[in-house]
Design a protein around this motif. Structure first.
Motif, PDB file in Angstrom:
ATOM      1  N   ALA A   8       0.871  -1.176   0.000  1.00  0.00           N
ATOM      2  CA  ALA A   8       0.000   0.000   0.000  1.00  0.00           C
ATOM      3  C   ALA A   8       0.904   1.221   0.000  1.00  0.00           C
ATOM      4  N   GLY A   9       0.952   1.948  -1.121  1.00  0.00           N
ATOM      5  CA  GLY A   9       1.788   3.143  -1.205  1.00  0.00           C
ATOM      6  C   GLY A   9       2.932   2.967  -2.187  1.00  0.00           C
ATOM      7  N   GLY A  10       2.830   3.659  -3.302  1.00  0.00           N
ATOM      8  CA  GLY A  10       3.896   3.609  -4.320  1.00  0.00           C
ATOM      9  C   GLY A  10       4.748   4.853  -4.242  1.00  0.00           C
ATOM     10  N   GLY A  11       5.082   5.298  -3.012  1.00  0.00           N
ATOM     11  CA  GLY A  11       6.016   6.420  -2.830  1.00  0.00           C
ATOM     12  C   GLY A  11       7.444   5.906  -3.002  1.00  0.00           C
ATOM     13  N   LEU A  12       8.403   6.714  -2.558  1.00  0.00           N
ATOM     14  CA  LEU A  12       9.808   6.365  -2.794  1.00  0.00           C
ATOM     15  C   LEU A  12      10.188   5.073  -2.067  1.00  0.00           C
ATOM     16  N   ALA A  13       9.666   4.865  -0.843  1.00  0.00           N
ATOM     17  CA  ALA A  13      10.013   3.652  -0.092  1.00  0.00           C
ATOM     18  C   ALA A  13       9.265   2.439  -0.654  1.00  0.00           C
ATOM     19  N   GLY A  14       7.963   2.594  -0.896  1.00  0.00           N
ATOM     20  CA  GLY A  14       7.148   1.465  -1.371  1.00  0.00           C
ATOM     21  C   GLY A  14       7.655   0.920  -2.693  1.00  0.00           C
ATOM     22  N   LEU A  15       7.959   1.831  -3.639  1.00  0.00           N
ATOM     23  CA  LEU A  15       8.417   1.341  -4.948  1.00  0.00           C
ATOM     24  C   LEU A  15       9.818   0.739  -4.862  1.00  0.00           C
ATOM     25  N   VAL A  34      -2.408   7.991  -6.198  1.00  0.00           N
ATOM     26  CA  VAL A  34      -1.892   8.968  -7.172  1.00  0.00           C
ATOM     27  C   VAL A  34      -1.310   8.237  -8.385  1.00  0.00           C
ATOM     28  N   PRO A  35      -1.816   8.527  -9.601  1.00  0.00           N
ATOM     29  CA  PRO A  35      -1.239   7.884 -10.790  1.00  0.00           C
ATOM     30  C   PRO A  35       0.216   8.323 -10.993  1.00  0.00           C
ATOM     31  N   LEU A  36       1.013   7.469 -11.609  1.00  0.00           N
ATOM     32  CA  LEU A  36       2.438   7.783 -11.802  1.00  0.00           C
ATOM     33  C   LEU A  36       2.645   9.073 -12.590  1.00  0.00           C
ATOM     34  N   ALA A  37       1.768   9.312 -13.583  1.00  0.00           N
ATOM     35  CA  ALA A  37       1.946  10.518 -14.410  1.00  0.00           C
ATOM     36  C   ALA A  37       1.858  11.774 -13.542  1.00  0.00           C
ATOM     37  N   THR A  38       1.022  11.755 -12.512  1.00  0.00           N
ATOM     38  CA  THR A  38       0.911  12.915 -11.615  1.00  0.00           C
ATOM     39  C   THR A  38       2.129  12.969 -10.681  1.00  0.00           C
ATOM     40  N   ALA A  39       2.497  11.818 -10.130  1.00  0.00           N
ATOM     41  CA  ALA A  39       3.579  11.775  -9.139  1.00  0.00           C
ATOM     42  C   ALA A  39       4.928  12.140  -9.749  1.00  0.00           C
ATOM     43  N   THR A  40       5.079  11.988 -11.063  1.00  0.00           N
ATOM     44  CA  THR A  40       6.358  12.326 -11.697  1.00  0.00           C
ATOM     45  C   THR A  40       6.340  13.735 -12.297  1.00  0.00           C
ATOM     46  N   GLY A  41       5.239  14.472 -12.119  1.00  0.00           N
ATOM     47  CA  GLY A  41       5.136  15.831 -12.677  1.00  0.00           C
ATOM     48  C   GLY A  41       5.966  16.824 -11.871  1.00  0.00           C
ATOM     49  N   GLY A 131       7.982  -4.916 -15.687  1.00  0.00           N
ATOM     50  CA  GLY A 131       6.780  -5.547 -16.237  1.00  0.00           C
ATOM     51  C   GLY A 131       6.044  -6.473 -15.282  1.00  0.00           C
ATOM     52  N   ASP A 132       6.693  -6.985 -14.225  1.00  0.00           N
ATOM     53  CA  ASP A 132       6.020  -7.953 -13.370  1.00  0.00           C
ATOM     54  C   ASP A 132       5.537  -7.352 -12.055  1.00  0.00           C
ATOM     55  N   ILE A 133       5.494  -6.017 -11.980  1.00  0.00           N
ATOM     56  CA  ILE A 133       4.904  -5.372 -10.800  1.00  0.00           C
ATOM     57  C   ILE A 133       3.564  -4.790 -11.255  1.00  0.00           C
ATOM     58  N   ALA A 134       2.467  -5.198 -10.596  1.00  0.00           N
ATOM     59  CA  ALA A 134       1.167  -4.628 -10.949  1.00  0.00           C
ATOM     60  C   ALA A 134       1.018  -3.315 -10.193  1.00  0.00           C
ATOM     61  N   PHE A 135       1.012  -2.191 -10.912  1.00  0.00           N
ATOM     62  CA  PHE A 135       0.853  -0.886 -10.251  1.00  0.00           C
ATOM     63  C   PHE A 135      -0.594  -0.448 -10.441  1.00  0.00           C
ATOM     64  N   ILE A 136      -1.342  -0.422  -9.368  1.00  0.00           N
ATOM     65  CA  ILE A 136      -2.777  -0.150  -9.447  1.00  0.00           C
ATOM     66  C   ILE A 136      -3.032   1.260  -8.914  1.00  0.00           C
ATOM     67  N   PRO A 138      -5.410   5.130 -10.074  1.00  0.00           N
ATOM     68  CA  PRO A 138      -5.639   5.571  -8.705  1.00  0.00           C
ATOM     69  C   PRO A 138      -6.587   4.626  -7.953  1.00  0.00           C
ATOM     70  N   ASP A 139      -6.166   4.229  -6.803  1.00  0.00           N
ATOM     71  CA  ASP A 139      -7.008   3.422  -5.910  1.00  0.00           C
ATOM     72  C   ASP A 139      -6.325   3.463  -4.556  1.00  0.00           C
ATOM     73  N   HIS A 140      -6.993   3.132  -3.500  1.00  0.00           N
ATOM     74  CA  HIS A 140      -6.232   2.992  -2.271  1.00  0.00           C
ATOM     75  C   HIS A 140      -6.754   1.866  -1.409  1.00  0.00           C
ATOM     76  N   VAL A 141      -5.862   1.431  -0.535  1.00  0.00           N
ATOM     77  CA  VAL A 141      -6.180   0.284   0.305  1.00  0.00           C
ATOM     78  C   VAL A 141      -7.144   0.751   1.397  1.00  0.00           C
ATOM     79  N   ALA A 142      -8.308   0.085   1.450  1.00  0.00           N
ATOM     80  CA  ALA A 142      -9.315   0.460   2.450  1.00  0.00           C
ATOM     81  C   ALA A 142      -9.188  -0.406   3.696  1.00  0.00           C
ATOM     82  N   ALA A 143      -8.826  -1.682   3.514  1.00  0.00           N
ATOM     83  CA  ALA A 143      -8.723  -2.573   4.681  1.00  0.00           C
ATOM     84  C   ALA A 143      -7.872  -3.778   4.322  1.00  0.00           C
TER      85      ALA A 143
END
Ligand SMILES: Cc1cc2nc3c(=O)[nH]c(=O)nc-3n(C[C@H](O)[C@H](O)[C@H](O)COP(=O)(O)OP(=O)(O)OC[C@H]3O[C@@H](n4cnc5c(N)ncnc54)[C@H](O)[C@@H]3O)c2cc1C
Length: 410
Positions: A8-15, A34-41, A131-136, A138-143
């Protein structure tokens, strides 16, 4: 199972964790609002990171450093000094400064200053390559609900994914940490860090300057070209007022603090502000859950170590779960996760407490404290073994380093 590991979290540590474990053959899903296109802007995050030598080595081992190299500024020297205000003006550093040179610390620079945007771009390119990491997103972990065989992770979109382990890399307000009932020790500093880029007439020669002013640290971090990034700390109300100044007035305040050692200075581009606070999670693990990065700890940026700690978390957890996976063990089992918590707890806590004390010692203008810290800096500067120990800490080369931080792949 949809994946071995859900982050949960594709920030600098998560990725960073995702790249490390996917490289060793585990199936990974990363969820982020946050989609990658926004996070890399360019408008997303104005900060740079002072990456210690060991952290940069980890990015190299993960195959990301090539994409950062052109915009990574080597840190050749670190200068620490106390500012002396007089009649409302700052008159440059006190003569009792502390100087760390990279030549005292073995081969190569002490580390690199890299824009967070540049790290994110390198990470997103590696995602596309791997290619083998599923990056989902915008969505977030609810539980996340754990049972004996795995963990079911429910996303806000309604989808549910199943894995052996869920990792909370969802930042300082980690929803997963709160839902797991993990409490934190926390306080606000009442300070805000103003971040912006400045241009100066003369080259900085790779010198990172931590300049302690009574309102808080004023960090000058060298970037490529005749540019530096500032983390300018002020009490929050004053920081808000400075943020509102027009460019001329802002640059006048800037010049008063920055000094003239690198010629004329002017700010360039947007300003960002970050309220500063401390938090430390009481536990790093729960049932099939592990916390990394700012989800586990948030520290004062005075020593530029927050992300470095998060990368050490990612590297340690990656090593533990890859080794368990290779032995056919359950990567979410309590014994596996206990090894991670034990490995990281002391390092994170000691650095969090040290940065807190440093901020308290330096963010004031009391004459006895000013005298004591100037004396302390002068002593450290003169005693080579003590200075070298500080240097090794700044480079991130102290303690039981995970393999990735020693430059080895998993
Ligand atoms: C002014 C300043 C200067 C700094 N300078 C330095 C420095 O020089 N060197 C250094 O090492 N550190 C520095 N730091 C610290 C560093 O920036 C942080 O420690 C680091 O960015 C934390 O990364 P992270 O991935 O753990 O968390 P974050 O960057 O906060 O990432 C969390 C991610 O989780 C996502 N998320 C949130 N909620 C959910 C959810 N429910 N489900 C899924 N995803 C979610 C977010 O969208 C985000 O992408 C600085 C900090 C500040 C404030």
């Amino acid at each position: 199972m949809d994946a071995d590991l859900i982050i949960a979290g594709g920030g600098l540590a998560g990725l960073s964790l995702a790249h490390a474990v996917a490289g060793a053959g585990l199936r990974v899903a990363v969820i982020d609002p946050v989609p990658l296109a926004t996070a890399t802007g360019a408008e997303f995050d104005g900060r740079v990171s002072a990456l210690g030598r060991a952290s940069y080595r980890m990015f190299d081992a993960l195959g990301l450093a090539d994409d950062m190299a052109a915009e990574a500024q080597p840190i050749l020297d670190i200068l620490v000094s106390d500012g002396a205000p007089s009649q409302g003006k700052y008159h440059g550093p006190s003569p009792l400064t502390l100087h760390f040179g990279h030549k005292d610390a073995g081969a190569g620079p002490l580390g690199y200053i890299v824009e967070n945007r540049v790290i994110r771009v390198a990470q997103s390119r590696a995602l596309a390559r791997q290619g083998d990491i599923a990056f989902i997103a915008p969505d977030h972990v609810a539980a996340a609900v754990a049972d004996a065989d795995g963990v079911s992770v429910r996303l806000e979109s309604g989808r549910t994914l199943r894995a052996s382990l869920c990792v909370a890399a969802d930042g300082r307000n980690s929803a997963l940490r709160q839902k797991a009932g993990i409490r934190t020790v926390r306080w606000a500093y009442g300070q805000t860090g103003i971040v912006t880029t400045v241009h100066h007439a003369r080259p900085h020669e790779g010198i990172a300057h931590e300049y302690f002013l009574p309102a808080g640290p004023f960090a000058i971090l060298p970037m490529t070209g005749n540019r530096s990034s500032l983390v300018w700390t002020e009490p929050t109300a004053r920081a808000h007022a400075i943020m509102q100044l027009d460019q001329g007035a802002f640059d006048a305040e800037l010049a008063e603090r920055f000094g003239s050692h690198w010629g004329a200075v002017r700010s360039d581009g947007p300003r960002w502000s970050y309220p500063l606070a401390f938090h430390l999670a009481r536990d790093y693990i729960a049932a099939r859950l592990a916390l990394i990065g700012d989800a586990a700890h948030g520290i004062h940026p005075i020593a530029g170590q927050g992300l470095n700690l998060g990368l050490r978390d990612a590297a340690a957890l990656a090593e533990i779960i890859v080794d368990a996976h290779r032995l056919g063990l359950d990567i979410g089992a309590p014994a596996t996760l206990a090894g991670y918590a034990q490995w990281r707890r002391f390092d994170n806590m000691s650095l969090a407490v040290t940065t807190d004390l440093l901020n308290r010692l330096f963010s004031n203008d009391l004459p006895p404290l000013r005298f004591a810290r100037n004396l302390g800096m002068a002593l450290v500067d003169k005693i080579a073994p003590v200075r070298n120990l500080f240097l090794r800490h700044a480079a991130g080369e102290v303690g039981d380093l995970p393999r990735l931080l020693r430059g080895h792949i998993l």
